[in-house]
Motif scaffolding. Sequence first.
Motif, short mmCIF file in Angstrom:
data_model
loop_
_atom_site.label_atom_id
_atom_site.label_comp_id
_atom_site.label_asym_id
_atom_site.label_seq_id
_atom_site.Cartn_x
_atom_site.Cartn_y
_atom_site.Cartn_z
N HIS A 174 -10.77 -12.91 1.71
CA HIS A 174 -10.35 -11.35 2.19
C HIS A 174 -9.35 -10.87 2.02
CE1 HIS A 174 -9.37 -13.23 5.58
NE2 HIS A 174 -8.73 -11.76 6.21
N ASP A 175 -8.46 -11.27 1.85
CA ASP A 175 -6.91 -10.54 2.14
C ASP A 175 -6.43 -10.90 1.24
OD1 ASP A 175 -6.52 -9.62 4.51
OD2 ASP A 175 -6.08 -10.73 5.85
N LYS A 178 -3.34 -8.56 0.04
CA LYS A 178 -1.77 -8.74 0.19
C LYS A 178 -0.70 -9.69 -0.23
CE LYS A 178 -3.07 -8.03 5.00
NZ LYS A 178 -3.38 -8.78 6.60
N HIS A 203 -4.45 -3.32 0.99
CA HIS A 203 -5.15 -4.29 0.62
C HIS A 203 -6.56 -4.89 0.62
CE1 HIS A 203 -5.92 -5.48 5.30
NE2 HIS A 203 -6.22 -6.04 4.14
N HIS A 228 -14.21 -5.30 4.31
CA HIS A 228 -14.04 -6.10 5.84
C HIS A 228 -13.03 -5.39 7.02
CE1 HIS A 228 -9.96 -8.19 4.18
NE2 HIS A 228 -9.57 -7.41 4.96
N HIS A 229 -12.32 -3.89 6.43
CA HIS A 229 -12.12 -3.14 7.52
C HIS A 229 -12.57 -1.82 8.00
CE1 HIS A 229 -7.83 -5.43 8.12
NE2 HIS A 229 -8.08 -5.95 7.11
N ASP A 261 -12.46 -12.21 11.22
CA ASP A 261 -11.08 -12.59 10.49
C ASP A 261 -10.93 -11.73 12.39
OD1 ASP A 261 -8.73 -10.52 9.33
OD2 ASP A 261 -9.78 -9.02 8.96
FE LIG Z 1 -7.41 -8.00 5.92
#
Ligand SMILES: [Fe+2]
Length: 414
Positions: A174-175, A178, A203, A228-229, A261
């Motif tokens: 998911h990240d 980044k 990201h 996801h955000h 998260d």
């Molecule tokens: Fe994230």
Amino acid sequence: MPLIVPIESLQPGMKVAGDVLGDGGQLLLARGARLSHQRIESLRRYGILSIKVLLPSDEEEADEALVPSNIALKVRRQIREIYDFARSKKALPEEVLYEVTEEIASIIEGIFSASNLVFSDMKHLANYDEYTYEHSWMATLFSLALMRVAAEEGLVVYPDFQTRLDLGIGALLHDIGKMRILPEILNKPGPLSAEEWEIMKMHPQWGWEMVRKNSTIMPLARGIVLHHHQRWDGTGYGPASGILLKGGEIPEVVRLVTIADTYDALISDRPYRPAFLPVEALEILKEEAGTKLDPNLAPLMSEIAIDYPTGCVVISRDGAIVNVNAPSRRGGPIRGLVIGSISERSWALVGKEAEIPRSSIRCGGNSLDNLARRLKRRPEEVSSIAQIDCNLSLKALPPWQKLLERALKPLIQG
Ligand SMILES: [Fe+2]
């Protein structure tokens, strides 16, 4: 192409597509072996949840797609590492942790049966930013655990293996976006500037662009990376298009990962703030249920997480400083060793085991260092204790003396 089949669906006569290894790396079944009732039973006893088998039509030409046993062994080691890391973080009860890491084992094997690109992405992430790497595994563990409890409570239909696989892969990656953000921004000790925040908000989009190139990552998993955000109330960020989803439009798996998260971020020490205690993080999730987070799913984290994990340190309203050393029942008193006292009139003697009702816990931290950082930032959390006891003193067990003095310095000096 080999097919992953859960243990309960295995049939005698199926051909095993890759070496099946036990927890210690021992060979339970060699690739190419035919299953029998006895062999299936034996796998069940070893706690194997699923294995890869060949479809009859694939048996002849599948050799190239098989996972070599040395890679399968690496997978087992990786699982052991995740399990140990999660256990040291004391985030989930042992039995939940065991079940979920076993699920992850089949997910990782699932990834391997299709491609090892996800793994190489994760390896790069581990080298790039250790926190994000560990956080990604924890988010995966929490997401899968949440999915199970949500299904048990009848809030979601327990999904098929492919959906669980997508949930696991999406949470794991998911990240991943980044990796395009400079470490100075990712780990900045203070608040981000407006410009840095704009970069940070990219990201999900960057991550989605990265995983989109991997055809073995299904749209549902890619959706987790991109969305996801996004928040339940329709705010948040994600796609560069700026088009945001809202409420039930956000896929269930995405909502689960968002909760997992958020929770892991809250209970982790970050350069810009010390970690919250799980009990506080769970309260925050409840507060955010219905605004940022799914109102029905967010409170479920309380069902699985340990609110006062072993090893955390709390200060009671009476000034007893207690190192929690036993798991407590939900809502029941906290048990631990009184390692110090900041009040002459403390009810508990230093060095004694104590039980403290939750209602009399004033503040705490997941470790003494964490508590020290928190008190330094917010000394008012304990200032009323200082007001009650004009002759503030610190009594501590000798092995804890220095640590406690350092942790409570802001208060003692006051
Ligand atoms: Fe994230």
